[in-house]
Design a protein around this motif. Structure first.
Motif, short mmCIF file in Angstrom:
data_model
loop_
_atom_site.label_atom_id
_atom_site.label_comp_id
_atom_site.label_asym_id
_atom_site.label_seq_id
_atom_site.Cartn_x
_atom_site.Cartn_y
_atom_site.Cartn_z
N ARG A 160 34.03 46.30 34.63
CA ARG A 160 34.75 46.40 35.90
C ARG A 160 33.88 45.82 37.01
NH1 ARG A 160 38.03 50.91 37.51
NH2 ARG A 160 38.48 51.16 35.28
N ILE A 161 34.44 44.93 37.80
CA ILE A 161 33.76 44.30 38.93
C ILE A 161 34.62 44.50 40.17
CG2 ILE A 161 32.93 42.13 39.92
CD1 ILE A 161 32.70 41.09 36.98
N ALA A 162 33.99 44.85 41.27
CA ALA A 162 34.71 44.96 42.55
C ALA A 162 33.89 44.30 43.64
CB ALA A 162 34.98 46.42 42.90
N ILE A 163 34.57 43.51 44.45
CA ILE A 163 33.94 42.90 45.62
C ILE A 163 34.68 43.40 46.85
CG2 ILE A 163 33.27 40.78 46.77
CD1 ILE A 163 33.34 39.35 44.13
N THR A 164 33.95 43.82 47.85
CA THR A 164 34.59 44.35 49.05
C THR A 164 35.21 43.22 49.88
OG1 THR A 164 33.09 46.23 49.16
CG2 THR A 164 34.23 45.64 51.18
N GLY A 165 36.50 43.37 50.14
CA GLY A 165 37.21 42.42 50.97
C GLY A 165 37.52 43.03 52.33
N SER A 166 38.53 42.52 52.99
CA SER A 166 38.91 43.05 54.30
C SER A 166 40.32 42.60 54.64
CB SER A 166 37.94 42.55 55.38
OG SER A 166 38.42 42.86 56.67
N ASP A 167 41.08 43.50 55.29
CA ASP A 167 42.41 43.09 55.70
C ASP A 167 42.38 42.18 56.92
OD1 ASP A 167 41.64 45.17 57.32
OD2 ASP A 167 43.27 46.51 56.75
N THR A 168 41.18 41.88 57.43
CA THR A 168 41.09 40.86 58.49
C THR A 168 41.54 39.50 57.97
OG1 THR A 168 38.77 40.40 57.97
CG2 THR A 168 39.21 42.05 59.67
N HIS A 169 41.57 39.32 56.64
CA HIS A 169 41.97 38.02 56.10
C HIS A 169 43.45 37.73 56.37
CE1 HIS A 169 43.96 40.09 52.70
NE2 HIS A 169 44.56 38.94 52.50
N PHE A 170 44.24 38.78 56.72
CA PHE A 170 45.64 38.55 57.07
C PHE A 170 45.76 37.81 58.40
CE2 PHE A 170 46.30 41.96 54.01
CZ PHE A 170 47.52 41.65 53.43
#
Length: 235
Positions: A60-70
């Motif tokens: 399992r791999i997770a990278i933190t994203g952000s809803d600022t990309h919207f």
């Protein structure tokens, strides 16, 4: 590390959490290699690690994203400009994104493209996700801001925790841990928004961009820049 894995001295990895990230007020600062700082930390570093390390199923791999990309009012309350996509050779060049927060939003769009590209390449049984924690005031994310920005992030925005727009650091950490170590949230490549698989922005599903990013990052790593490629103010 990979030599130790291949030699049987240690097992391959089954988990990875890419939670390091920066948000700056400027987009003209450079790393020691001459790369724009936000893109280098938020995107390039994850690419290097995930393509150099060896993973085994179940993983399992997770990278933190952000809803600022919207890039819209609904997802970021107008606090962060929307992303401005470009070729990778320009995204890693200090000064091309104008403002630091736009560079941040663009880097988080790139994170999703990277996750999608890796989901098509990782061994079966090794899942990768973009985890969106939402707005998490009270962390050190705004430490690069001016005094007013730091005050707002530390003392004003925490009031939004009573709304769906913001999450406290403790809750955000628990949700992130669940994405990495809890029940399988969904298919590999999914966007996990505070524990729930949902759709990311329509722009983030552009496979042509995703594949171009992956290819251009590979070329960038093979031929890294030097500090002299930064703008004169950064040399």
């Amino acid at each position: 590390m990979n030599e130790q894995v291949r030699g049987g001295r240690i097992p391959p990895l089954q988990g990875f959490l890419g939670n390091a990230g920066v948000q700056l007020t400027r987009a003209d600062t450079a790393t020691a290699d001459g790369f724009e700082t936000t893109f280098a930390v938020n995107v390039l570093a994850n690419y290097v690690l995930l393509t150099e390390l060896e993973f085994a199923a179940p993983g399992r791999i997770a990278i933190t994203g952000s809803d600022t990309h919207f890039g819209d009012l609904r997802h970021n309350l107008g606090l962060v400009p929307g992303p401005k996509w470009d070729r990778v050779d320009r995204l890693v060049t200090p000064g091309t994104q104008g403002k630091g927060r736009r560079a941040y939003a663009t880097s988080k769009l790139a994170v999703i493209y990277l996750v999608h590209a890796l989901a098509r390449r990782l061994p079966e049984g090794v899942d990768i996700y973009t985890h969106n924690p939402g707005l998490v005031p009270g962390t050190g994310l705004a430490r690069g801001s001016n005094a007013l920005g730091r005050f707002v992030f530390r003392s004003v925005l925490p009031l939004l925790r009573v709304t769906p727009f913001a999450t406290g650091p403790k809750t955000a950490g628990e949700l992130l841990a669940a994405t990495v170590a809890g029940r399988r949230p969904g298919g590999s490549g999914s966007y996990v928004d505070r524990g729930t698989v949902t759709s990311s922005s329509p722009e983030s599903y552009d496979e042509t961009r995703s594949e171009a990013l992956f290819r251009e990052l590979a070329e960038l790593v093979r031929a890294p820049r030097t500090p002299s490629t930064a703008p004169p103010s950064q040399r």
